[in-house]
Design a protein around this motif. Structure first.
Motif, PDB file in Angstrom:
ATOM      1  N   TYR A  37       0.798  -1.218   0.000  1.00  0.00           N
ATOM      2  CA  TYR A  37       0.000   0.000   0.000  1.00  0.00           C
ATOM      3  C   TYR A  37       0.839   1.280   0.000  1.00  0.00           C
ATOM      4  O   TYR A  37       1.962   1.303   0.510  1.00  0.00           O
ATOM      5  CB  TYR A  37      -0.886   0.052   1.265  1.00  0.00           C
ATOM      6  N   LYS A  38       0.225   2.322  -0.541  1.00  0.00           N
ATOM      7  CA  LYS A  38       0.618   3.685  -0.205  1.00  0.00           C
ATOM      8  C   LYS A  38      -0.382   4.141   0.847  1.00  0.00           C
ATOM      9  O   LYS A  38      -1.590   4.011   0.667  1.00  0.00           O
ATOM     10  CB  LYS A  38       0.550   4.612  -1.421  1.00  0.00           C
ATOM     11  N   VAL A  39       0.128   4.669   1.967  1.00  0.00           N
ATOM     12  CA  VAL A  39      -0.740   5.066   3.068  1.00  0.00           C
ATOM     13  C   VAL A  39      -0.652   6.581   3.258  1.00  0.00           C
ATOM     14  O   VAL A  39       0.444   7.138   3.325  1.00  0.00           O
ATOM     15  CB  VAL A  39      -0.348   4.370   4.387  1.00  0.00           C
ATOM     16  N   THR A  40      -1.799   7.222   3.349  1.00  0.00           N
ATOM     17  CA  THR A  40      -1.836   8.647   3.673  1.00  0.00           C
ATOM     18  C   THR A  40      -2.456   8.808   5.055  1.00  0.00           C
ATOM     19  O   THR A  40      -3.439   8.142   5.396  1.00  0.00           O
ATOM     20  CB  THR A  40      -2.648   9.450   2.645  1.00  0.00           C
ATOM     21  N   PHE A  41      -1.859   9.696   5.849  1.00  0.00           N
ATOM     22  CA  PHE A  41      -2.298   9.948   7.218  1.00  0.00           C
ATOM     23  C   PHE A  41      -2.782  11.399   7.312  1.00  0.00           C
ATOM     24  O   PHE A  41      -2.003  12.323   7.059  1.00  0.00           O
ATOM     25  CB  PHE A  41      -1.150   9.742   8.202  1.00  0.00           C
ATOM     26  N   ASN A  42      -4.038  11.584   7.663  1.00  0.00           N
ATOM     27  CA  ASN A  42      -4.604  12.923   7.786  1.00  0.00           C
ATOM     28  C   ASN A  42      -5.372  13.042   9.100  1.00  0.00           C
ATOM     29  O   ASN A  42      -6.301  12.262   9.350  1.00  0.00           O
ATOM     30  CB  ASN A  42      -5.542  13.237   6.621  1.00  0.00           C
ATOM     31  N   TYR A  43      -4.975  14.017   9.937  1.00  0.00           N
ATOM     32  CA  TYR A  43      -5.634  14.234  11.218  1.00  0.00           C
ATOM     33  C   TYR A  43      -5.883  15.725  11.429  1.00  0.00           C
ATOM     34  O   TYR A  43      -5.040  16.556  11.075  1.00  0.00           O
ATOM     35  CB  TYR A  43      -4.765  13.710  12.374  1.00  0.00           C
ATOM     36  N   ARG A  58      -2.982  20.840  11.706  1.00  0.00           N
ATOM     37  CA  ARG A  58      -3.371  19.572  11.090  1.00  0.00           C
ATOM     38  C   ARG A  58      -2.133  18.748  10.760  1.00  0.00           C
ATOM     39  O   ARG A  58      -1.057  19.290  10.496  1.00  0.00           O
ATOM     40  CB  ARG A  58      -4.179  19.843   9.813  1.00  0.00           C
ATOM     41  N   TYR A  59      -2.325  17.440  10.785  1.00  0.00           N
ATOM     42  CA  TYR A  59      -1.208  16.534  10.518  1.00  0.00           C
ATOM     43  C   TYR A  59      -1.437  15.804   9.202  1.00  0.00           C
ATOM     44  O   TYR A  59      -2.513  15.245   8.967  1.00  0.00           O
ATOM     45  CB  TYR A  59      -1.076  15.514  11.655  1.00  0.00           C
ATOM     46  N   HIS A  60      -0.421  15.833   8.341  1.00  0.00           N
ATOM     47  CA  HIS A  60      -0.495  15.084   7.080  1.00  0.00           C
ATOM     48  C   HIS A  60       0.847  14.416   6.822  1.00  0.00           C
ATOM     49  O   HIS A  60       1.902  15.028   6.968  1.00  0.00           O
ATOM     50  CB  HIS A  60      -0.834  15.999   5.900  1.00  0.00           C
ATOM     51  N   SER A  61       0.790  13.158   6.460  1.00  0.00           N
ATOM     52  CA  SER A  61       1.996  12.429   6.102  1.00  0.00           C
ATOM     53  C   SER A  61       1.610  11.285   5.172  1.00  0.00           C
ATOM     54  O   SER A  61       0.422  10.993   4.986  1.00  0.00           O
ATOM     55  CB  SER A  61       2.680  11.884   7.360  1.00  0.00           C
ATOM     56  N   SER A 162      -6.146   4.489  24.470  1.00  0.00           N
ATOM     57  CA  SER A 162      -4.770   4.162  24.115  1.00  0.00           C
ATOM     58  C   SER A 162      -3.842   5.265  24.611  1.00  0.00           C
ATOM     59  O   SER A 162      -4.291   6.352  24.988  1.00  0.00           O
ATOM     60  CB  SER A 162      -4.630   4.004  22.596  1.00  0.00           C
ATOM     61  N   PRO A 163      -2.528   5.002  24.575  1.00  0.00           N
ATOM     62  CA  PRO A 163      -1.576   6.086  24.838  1.00  0.00           C
ATOM     63  C   PRO A 163      -1.687   7.151  23.735  1.00  0.00           C
ATOM     64  O   PRO A 163      -2.385   6.963  22.734  1.00  0.00           O
ATOM     65  CB  PRO A 163      -0.214   5.388  24.788  1.00  0.00           C
ATOM     66  N   LEU A 164      -0.958   8.245  23.905  1.00  0.00           N
ATOM     67  CA  LEU A 164      -0.936   9.267  22.864  1.00  0.00           C
ATOM     68  C   LEU A 164      -0.416   8.666  21.558  1.00  0.00           C
ATOM     69  O   LEU A 164       0.437   7.762  21.578  1.00  0.00           O
ATOM     70  CB  LEU A 164      -0.036  10.435  23.274  1.00  0.00           C
ATOM     71  N   PRO A 165      -0.898   9.139  20.429  1.00  0.00           N
ATOM     72  CA  PRO A 165      -0.411   8.637  19.141  1.00  0.00           C
ATOM     73  C   PRO A 165       1.059   9.011  18.944  1.00  0.00           C
ATOM     74  O   PRO A 165       1.555   9.982  19.517  1.00  0.00           O
ATOM     75  CB  PRO A 165      -1.308   9.344  18.120  1.00  0.00           C
ATOM     76  N   ARG A 166       1.746   8.224  18.134  1.00  0.00           N
ATOM     77  CA  ARG A 166       3.175   8.452  17.911  1.00  0.00           C
ATOM     78  C   ARG A 166       3.454   9.860  17.385  1.00  0.00           C
ATOM     79  O   ARG A 166       4.503  10.432  17.657  1.00  0.00           O
ATOM     80  CB  ARG A 166       3.714   7.402  16.929  1.00  0.00           C
ATOM     81  N   GLN A 212     -11.601  17.205  20.347  1.00  0.00           N
ATOM     82  CA  GLN A 212     -11.973  16.075  19.507  1.00  0.00           C
ATOM     83  C   GLN A 212     -11.186  16.145  18.204  1.00  0.00           C
ATOM     84  O   GLN A 212     -10.743  17.213  17.785  1.00  0.00           O
ATOM     85  CB  GLN A 212     -13.477  16.087  19.233  1.00  0.00           C
ATOM     86  N   GLU A 213     -11.032  14.983  17.584  1.00  0.00           N
ATOM     87  CA  GLU A 213     -10.166  14.887  16.417  1.00  0.00           C
ATOM     88  C   GLU A 213     -10.748  13.924  15.392  1.00  0.00           C
ATOM     89  O   GLU A 213     -11.339  12.902  15.745  1.00  0.00           O
ATOM     90  CB  GLU A 213      -8.783  14.386  16.866  1.00  0.00           C
ATOM     91  N   LYS A 214     -10.574  14.236  14.133  1.00  0.00           N
ATOM     92  CA  LYS A 214     -10.943  13.342  13.030  1.00  0.00           C
ATOM     93  C   LYS A 214      -9.668  12.825  12.386  1.00  0.00           C
ATOM     94  O   LYS A 214      -8.730  13.594  12.134  1.00  0.00           O
ATOM     95  CB  LYS A 214     -11.773  14.091  11.981  1.00  0.00           C
ATOM     96  N   GLY A 215      -9.624  11.525  12.136  1.00  0.00           N
ATOM     97  CA  GLY A 215      -8.460  10.934  11.496  1.00  0.00           C
ATOM     98  C   GLY A 215      -8.854  10.036  10.343  1.00  0.00           C
ATOM     99  O   GLY A 215      -9.853   9.311  10.426  1.00  0.00           O
ATOM    100  N   LEU A 216      -8.078  10.097   9.278  1.00  0.00           N
ATOM    101  CA  LEU A 216      -8.284   9.230   8.119  1.00  0.00           C
ATOM    102  C   LEU A 216      -6.936   8.666   7.684  1.00  0.00           C
ATOM    103  O   LEU A 216      -6.032   9.420   7.316  1.00  0.00           O
ATOM    104  CB  LEU A 216      -8.913  10.000   6.958  1.00  0.00           C
TER     105      LEU A 216
END
Length: 305
Positions: A37-43, A58-61, A162-166, A212-216
């Protein structure tokens, strides 16, 4: 005659689909999470009750990830994720074990502490637990939910702490628990990991949600050729990590609570285990040596009870 043949083929197809049990559909959906896969991280933070709260950027990677099946037994499917950077760098990433009707889960409390919680037969009936592990195979979070297959959709959802995200645990200290709303669903191109999260301050007075947070996280299938080096690298590493998983399972089985500490002698647990994996491959350690060295390191970082 052609019409008769067509009807027969259609009937066979319908019988085949209808004959597949719900359990078999669940297993097929879980196994389809594996691949290249190619994975995109958006929060993005979306809401805060306190009007004085300052929303974080915002976080994008993105990256390339190979998810390979480690174990495929009737009631357990284990998938290891490997992050590929460039043509010659591979990072052992997270792991997910899916277990059917598991009678207990490891629940995150706070301060790197997890406790085992027993579930009733009614709570686990027909449901799958997703057990997510960190890069060193230490616990991250576990949650239980039901796979749903309807109108061509295949999805699973759950809620857990869970713990805080990485992406934030080295940058923030204004909250200490991530309450995750997890939803996984298959797409024509791969699969999506959608999250509706609460960032929580947990104290003796209870929980306070600060934002609150949205993540994809979108997993899109790509050409397998991109992962040739990753396959070669994992072939040399996978023996050690199989023994490391066995060492962790012994820790989990013997204790009802686990607390992880931070650095020891200037190194985090994952750094120590990554070093062991390289030494094991280079020096051709035996399985007994792998387990002995791994348990020794784990015990220096784990306070169990």
């Amino acid at each position: 005659m052609k019409r008769v043949i067509f009807l027969v083929i259609c009937c066979i197809s319908i019988i085949s689909v209808s004959a597949q049990s719900k359990f078999e559909q669940d297993r097929a959906a879980i196994k389809s999470l594996a691949g290249y896969y190619k994975v995109t991280f958006n929060y993005a933070e979306t809401f805060a009750a306190d009007t004085a709260y300052i929303f974080h950027p915002r976080y994008h990677s993105w990256g390339y990830e190979w998810a390979t099946i480690l174990e495929d037994s009737p009631k357990k499917i284990a998938i290891q994720h490997l992050l590929v950077v460039g043509d010659s760098t591979v990072i052992k990433h997270w792991r997910e074990d899916w277990v059917y009707e598991q009678p207990a889960i490891l629940v995150y409390e706070k301060d790197n502490t997890w406790k085992k919680v027993n579930l009733t037969s009614a709570e686990v009936k027909g449901r799958w637990t997703q057990k997510v592990y960190q890069v060193d195979d230490s616990p991250r979070y576990e949650s239980i939910g039901t796979w749903v297959h309807v109108d061509g959709r295949h999805e699973w959802q759950s809620k857990t702490d869970s713990p805080l995200p990485r992406r934030e645990f080295t940058k923030r200290s204004d909250y200490n628990v991530l309450n995750r709303g997890n939803r996984i669903y298959l797409t024509p191109q791969g699969w999506m990991y959608e999250q509706d999260n609460n960032k929580v301050v947990r104290s003796a007075d209870g929980d306070k949600v600060i934002a609150q947070e949205k993540g994809l996280e979108e997993f899109t299938k790509v050409d397998e050729a991109k992962f040739a080096y990753a396959k070669k690298w994992w072939a040399g590493q996978q023996g050690y990590w199989a023994d490391a998983r066995a060492a962790w399972e012994a820790v989990f089985a013997q204790n009802t609570a686990i607390k992880l500490t931070g650095k020891k002698d200037g190194k985090l647990l994952y750094e120590r285990l990554f070093d062991l994996a390289e030494r094991s491959e280079k020096e051709k350690w035996s399985r007994d040596r792998n387990k002995e060295e791994t348990i020794k390191v784990i015990n220096t970082y784990v306070n169990a009870s």
